[in-house]
Design a protein around this motif. Structure first.
Motif, short mmCIF file in Angstrom:
data_model
loop_
_atom_site.label_atom_id
_atom_site.label_comp_id
_atom_site.label_asym_id
_atom_site.label_seq_id
_atom_site.Cartn_x
_atom_site.Cartn_y
_atom_site.Cartn_z
N GLY A 44 -10.92 7.33 8.45
CA GLY A 44 -11.63 6.43 9.34
C GLY A 44 -12.11 5.16 8.68
N SER A 101 -17.39 13.93 -1.36
CA SER A 101 -16.94 13.85 0.03
C SER A 101 -15.84 14.84 0.40
N ALA A 142 -17.41 8.95 8.20
CA ALA A 142 -18.71 8.31 8.43
C ALA A 142 -18.78 7.80 9.87
N SER A 143 -19.95 7.76 10.41
CA SER A 143 -20.14 7.25 11.76
C SER A 143 -19.80 5.77 11.82
N ARG A 144 -19.12 5.35 12.88
CA ARG A 144 -18.80 3.93 13.06
C ARG A 144 -20.06 3.09 13.23
N ASN A 145 -21.13 3.71 13.70
CA ASN A 145 -22.37 2.99 13.98
C ASN A 145 -23.40 3.18 12.88
N SER A 146 -22.93 3.30 11.64
CA SER A 146 -23.86 3.42 10.53
C SER A 146 -23.55 2.34 9.49
N PRO A 183 -16.70 15.06 7.05
CA PRO A 183 -16.24 14.32 8.24
C PRO A 183 -16.30 12.81 7.97
N ASP A 212 -6.92 2.13 10.69
CA ASP A 212 -7.87 2.99 9.99
C ASP A 212 -7.08 3.94 9.11
#
Length: 163
Positions: free
Chosen positions: A123, A64, A70-74, A68, A119
């Motif tokens: 994130g 990593s 990770a998406s909040r919606n994943s 960026p 956070d």
């Protein structure tokens, strides 16, 4: 399905987080939250803890580095929850976060506990909380827990520092 139940003494051992920048992550977990660094794996990973345990949190950049958030919606980890021993300890970390101008994402009274949410720099959600004594946990008439989400009185929480 069989009636197997996990042993009551079972605990979550540690969480291992993928981070983009190890130094930045350590500035948060070690510098702000106060976790102790127990070991480093070069510039790629660190194990951190409290009270001399080998590690409660692992931080690594193995897959990593410079990635960026990770998406909040994943699919993924919602948050890591860190339990403080007393309400005064929660007040102390809240005061530290407040004085550092680090943003909270929430603060809630759940009946069984009081929690602060923020956070980390990558994130990843972090919950800092203390549990009320078990005998004070609210219950429904059938004996199950009556958990809820109400605002926490942060001014009252800070009064713990005067006691």
């Amino acid at each position: 399905m069989d009636s197997y139940k996990i042993p009551a003494q079972t605990q979550i051992g540690h969480v291992h987080l993928k981070v983009a920048d190890l130094e930045r992550a350590l500035a948060f977990y070690n510098g702000l939250l106060g976790f102790e660094i127990t070991t480093m794996y070069g510039d790629q990973a660190a194990f951190i803890s409290a009270g001399g345990y080998h590690h409660y949190i692992g931080l690594n950049t193995w897959h990593s580095k410079d990635a960026p958030p990770a998406s909040r919606n994943s699919v993924g980890l919602y948050h890591t929850a860190i339990v403080y021993p007393t309400r005064k300890d929660l007040a102390m970390i809240f005061d530290r976060i407040r004085k550092a101008n680090y943003p909270l994402t929430g603060a809630s009274d759940h009946g069984v506990s009081e929690a602060l949410y923020l956070d980390d720099p990558d994130g990843n959600g972090v919950e800092l909380y203390w549990d009320r004594p078990r005998e004070l946990w609210p219950q429904k008439p059938d004996g199950s827990l009556e958990m809820y989400t109400h605002p926490i009185d942060l001014v009252d929480l800070l009064k713990e520092l005067e006691r």
